[in-house]
Design a protein around this motif. Structure first.
Motif, PDB file in Angstrom:
ATOM      1  N   GLU A 271       0.433  -1.450  -0.298  1.00  0.00           N
ATOM      2  CA  GLU A 271      -0.266   0.051  -0.112  1.00  0.00           C
ATOM      3  C   GLU A 271       1.099   1.537   0.021  1.00  0.00           C
ATOM      4  OE1 GLU A 271      -2.359  -0.534   3.332  1.00  0.00           O
ATOM      5  OE2 GLU A 271      -3.274  -1.825   2.942  1.00  0.00           O
ATOM      6  N   ALA A 272       0.546   2.316  -0.294  1.00  0.00           N
ATOM      7  CA  ALA A 272       1.813   3.587  -1.103  1.00  0.00           C
ATOM      8  C   ALA A 272       1.394   4.142   0.105  1.00  0.00           C
ATOM      9  CB  ALA A 272       1.686   4.370  -2.570  1.00  0.00           C
ATOM     10  N   ASP A 273       0.166   3.907   1.315  1.00  0.00           N
ATOM     11  CA  ASP A 273      -0.240   5.065   1.658  1.00  0.00           C
ATOM     12  C   ASP A 273       0.748   4.908   3.139  1.00  0.00           C
ATOM     13  OD1 ASP A 273      -2.423   6.501   0.778  1.00  0.00           O
ATOM     14  OD2 ASP A 273      -4.156   5.701   1.880  1.00  0.00           O
ATOM     15  N   VAL A 274       0.930   3.466   3.065  1.00  0.00           N
ATOM     16  CA  VAL A 274       1.999   3.191   4.190  1.00  0.00           C
ATOM     17  C   VAL A 274       2.876   3.693   4.229  1.00  0.00           C
ATOM     18  CG1 VAL A 274       2.737   0.400   5.343  1.00  0.00           C
ATOM     19  CG2 VAL A 274       0.753   0.754   5.046  1.00  0.00           C
ATOM     20  N   LEU A 275       3.869   3.254   3.079  1.00  0.00           N
ATOM     21  CA  LEU A 275       5.055   3.816   2.439  1.00  0.00           C
ATOM     22  C   LEU A 275       4.727   5.324   3.607  1.00  0.00           C
ATOM     23  CD1 LEU A 275       5.706   2.078  -0.606  1.00  0.00           C
ATOM     24  CD2 LEU A 275       6.420   1.914   2.013  1.00  0.00           C
ATOM     25  N   ALA A 276       4.020   6.527   2.559  1.00  0.00           N
ATOM     26  CA  ALA A 276       3.957   7.996   2.606  1.00  0.00           C
ATOM     27  C   ALA A 276       4.172   7.893   4.300  1.00  0.00           C
ATOM     28  CB  ALA A 276       2.577   7.964   1.604  1.00  0.00           C
ATOM     29  N   SER A 277       2.535   7.167   4.790  1.00  0.00           N
ATOM     30  CA  SER A 277       3.361   7.976   6.165  1.00  0.00           C
ATOM     31  C   SER A 277       4.283   7.482   7.368  1.00  0.00           C
ATOM     32  CB  SER A 277       1.905   6.936   7.143  1.00  0.00           C
ATOM     33  OG  SER A 277       2.468   5.081   7.167  1.00  0.00           O
ATOM     34  N   TYR A 278       5.246   6.629   6.659  1.00  0.00           N
ATOM     35  CA  TYR A 278       6.386   6.096   7.033  1.00  0.00           C
ATOM     36  C   TYR A 278       7.759   7.291   6.284  1.00  0.00           C
ATOM     37  CZ  TYR A 278       5.164   1.210   7.567  1.00  0.00           C
ATOM     38  OH  TYR A 278       4.870   0.406   8.196  1.00  0.00           O
ATOM     39  N   VAL A 279       7.730   8.233   5.656  1.00  0.00           N
ATOM     40  CA  VAL A 279       9.026   8.991   5.068  1.00  0.00           C
ATOM     41  C   VAL A 279       7.919  10.607   5.645  1.00  0.00           C
ATOM     42  CG1 VAL A 279       9.784   7.857   3.585  1.00  0.00           C
ATOM     43  CG2 VAL A 279       7.722   8.943   2.753  1.00  0.00           C
ATOM     44  N   ASP A 280       6.565  10.582   5.450  1.00  0.00           N
ATOM     45  CA  ASP A 280       5.810  11.903   5.955  1.00  0.00           C
ATOM     46  C   ASP A 280       5.415  12.008   7.499  1.00  0.00           C
ATOM     47  OD1 ASP A 280       6.302  12.481   3.747  1.00  0.00           O
ATOM     48  OD2 ASP A 280       3.950  11.486   2.359  1.00  0.00           O
ATOM     49  N   ASP A 281       5.385  10.986   7.993  1.00  0.00           N
ATOM     50  CA  ASP A 281       4.647  11.194   9.132  1.00  0.00           C
ATOM     51  C   ASP A 281       5.912  10.586  10.623  1.00  0.00           C
ATOM     52  OD1 ASP A 281       3.245  12.102  12.235  1.00  0.00           O
ATOM     53  OD2 ASP A 281       2.445  10.418  11.493  1.00  0.00           O
ATOM     54  N   LEU A 282       5.676   8.899  10.812  1.00  0.00           N
ATOM     55  CA  LEU A 282       6.682   8.776  11.654  1.00  0.00           C
ATOM     56  C   LEU A 282       8.432   8.562  11.450  1.00  0.00           C
ATOM     57  CD1 LEU A 282       6.232   6.427  14.249  1.00  0.00           C
ATOM     58  CD2 LEU A 282       6.388   4.436  12.120  1.00  0.00           C
ATOM     59  N   GLY A 283       8.870   8.372  10.421  1.00  0.00           N
ATOM     60  CA  GLY A 283       9.720   8.625   9.962  1.00  0.00           C
ATOM     61  C   GLY A 283       9.985   9.992  10.330  1.00  0.00           C
ATOM     62  N   PRO A 284       9.853  11.133  10.406  1.00  0.00           N
ATOM     63  CA  PRO A 284      10.525  12.448  10.521  1.00  0.00           C
ATOM     64  C   PRO A 284      10.235  12.356  12.034  1.00  0.00           C
ATOM     65  CG  PRO A 284       9.402  12.714   8.397  1.00  0.00           C
ATOM     66  CD  PRO A 284       9.306  11.695   8.981  1.00  0.00           C
ATOM     67  N   TRP A 285       9.198  11.930  12.893  1.00  0.00           N
ATOM     68  CA  TRP A 285       8.991  12.061  14.141  1.00  0.00           C
ATOM     69  C   TRP A 285      10.320  11.478  14.884  1.00  0.00           C
ATOM     70  CZ3 TRP A 285       8.639   8.502  17.972  1.00  0.00           C
ATOM     71  CH2 TRP A 285       8.262   9.098  18.860  1.00  0.00           C
ATOM     72  N   LEU A 286      10.418   9.962  14.483  1.00  0.00           N
ATOM     73  CA  LEU A 286      11.066   9.419  15.201  1.00  0.00           C
ATOM     74  C   LEU A 286      12.258   9.869  14.799  1.00  0.00           C
ATOM     75  CD1 LEU A 286      11.459   6.748  16.660  1.00  0.00           C
ATOM     76  CD2 LEU A 286      11.453   5.421  14.438  1.00  0.00           C
ATOM     77  N   ALA A 287      13.293  10.524  13.692  1.00  0.00           N
ATOM     78  CA  ALA A 287      14.319  10.796  12.972  1.00  0.00           C
ATOM     79  C   ALA A 287      15.034  12.142  14.686  1.00  0.00           C
ATOM     80  CB  ALA A 287      14.648  11.202  12.075  1.00  0.00           C
ATOM     81  N   ALA A 288      14.237  12.702  14.499  1.00  0.00           N
ATOM     82  CA  ALA A 288      14.109  13.974  15.249  1.00  0.00           C
ATOM     83  C   ALA A 288      13.888  13.801  16.751  1.00  0.00           C
ATOM     84  CB  ALA A 288      12.846  15.234  15.451  1.00  0.00           C
ATOM     85  N   GLU A 289      13.000  12.733  17.141  1.00  0.00           N
ATOM     86  CA  GLU A 289      13.407  12.209  19.143  1.00  0.00           C
ATOM     87  C   GLU A 289      14.343  11.499  19.019  1.00  0.00           C
ATOM     88  OE1 GLU A 289      11.791  11.608  22.497  1.00  0.00           O
ATOM     89  OE2 GLU A 289      11.505  13.676  21.051  1.00  0.00           O
ATOM     90  N   TYR A 290      14.628  10.912  18.305  1.00  0.00           N
ATOM     91  CA  TYR A 290      15.973  10.127  18.730  1.00  0.00           C
ATOM     92  C   TYR A 290      17.372  11.249  18.367  1.00  0.00           C
ATOM     93  CZ  TYR A 290      18.990   5.286  18.045  1.00  0.00           C
ATOM     94  OH  TYR A 290      18.988   3.479  18.749  1.00  0.00           O
TER      95      TYR A 290
END
Length: 303
Positions: A271-290
């Protein structure tokens, strides 16, 4: 890097490590560990796999891999390792892949990588038990280098199972689940996200093309989420669902996303929405928190 001469080294039993143990004590110490937290009795991360844990269905694959690696690389090969679900004993027939790491006596060349790719493709074609074969190649010198001590060194010492040659774990320190290990293993997510976006954009738009990306990125995010909280959780696991639950204990507002990522990391969707959520939401948040919690990973050379 030229090959390291075998002569002139201290006997393995006298090689000392950062915890003050000699090589023999070091290996004995690794053998006696507790279960549940992934730590031994002294609080060090215990090596998680072994050849004895390889499921019977996968033993012919492992035997063939060892024999063919020895033939293909000969004296260029210092040592070879398994990692992943097969040496952990959790592999699923027809679903799990075969993961290999090779320590070469010199820096890997394009020819070495092509040889490894061809060998992996042949194993995948011949053995229906596995769904793909991936091989990491590094020089012995790099795996033992100071910059890689808490990244590739830790990976070899704790997550890799010896298959051929001298085990480099005997020349590496013991590792605790602390902030230094967290930073040096996964403190580079902020650098990876632009590359992930390019990979998604380059995919052909089909579910078949997106499914491997979902699998890879889901696993990477779950593991990064786990190492974010690893020092507080106080242990180690490679089980994606356990990793997600550990993360959710400290970040309940993001726990659902991480649990979902663990599910599709095991059984990926396209699903394309899964990948979009990773690079637009969860990933950026996780990178900043890390970065906020552990800091950024020290710069490395090209992989």
């Amino acid at each position: 890097m030229p090959p390291v001469a075998e002569t002139g080294r201290r006997p393995r039993s006298l090689v000392r490590h950062s915890d003050g143990m000699t090589g023999d004590a070091h290996r004995t110490h690794r053998a006696h560990h507790t279960h549940g937290t992934g730590l031994d009795a002294h609080g060090f991360i215990a090596r998680e796999g072994s050849l004895a844990r390889v499921p019977a269905a996968f033993r012919p694959v492992v035997a063939a891999a060892g024999a063919r690696l020895a033939d293909a690389f000969g004296t260029r090969l210092h040592s070879a390792y398994l990692y992943g679900s097969i040496p952990r004993g959790t592999a699923r027939v027809g679903v799990s892949d075969l993961d290999l790491l090779l320590a070469l006596r010199e820096e890997p060349t394009r020819a070495d990588r092509a040889e490894a790719d061809a060998l992996g493709a042949a194993l995948d074609e011949e053995f229906g038990q596995i769904d793909g074969c991936g091989t990491l190649l590094y020089s012995r010198a790099r795996l033992l280098s100071a910059p890689e001590r808490y990244d590739l060194g830790w990976f070899v010492a704790c997550l890799c199972t010896p298959l051929l040659g001298e085990d480099l774990a005997a020349r590496l320190p013991r590792y605790r689940p602390g902030s230094l290990l967290a930073r040096e293993t996964n403190g580079d997510l902020h650098l990876l996200l632009p590359h992930w976006r390019r990979r998604i954009a380059a995919a052909d738009g089909t579910e078949q093309a997106r499914r491997p990306l979902v699998r890879f990125m889901s696993r990477h995010l779950v593991r990064t989420g786990f190492t974010l909280v690893m020092p507080r959780w106080g242990g180690w696991t490679s089980d994606l669902h356990e990793m997600a639950e550990a993360f959710a204990r400290y970040y309940p507002q993001r726990g659902g996303q991480m649990r979902d990522a663990a599910v599709v990391g095991v059984d990926p969707v396209g699903e394309a929405d899964v990948l979009a959520s990773y690079v637009d939401d969860l990933g950026p948040w996780l990178a900043a928190e890390y970065t906020r919690v552990h800091g950024e990973k020290a710069p490395r050379g090209p992989r």
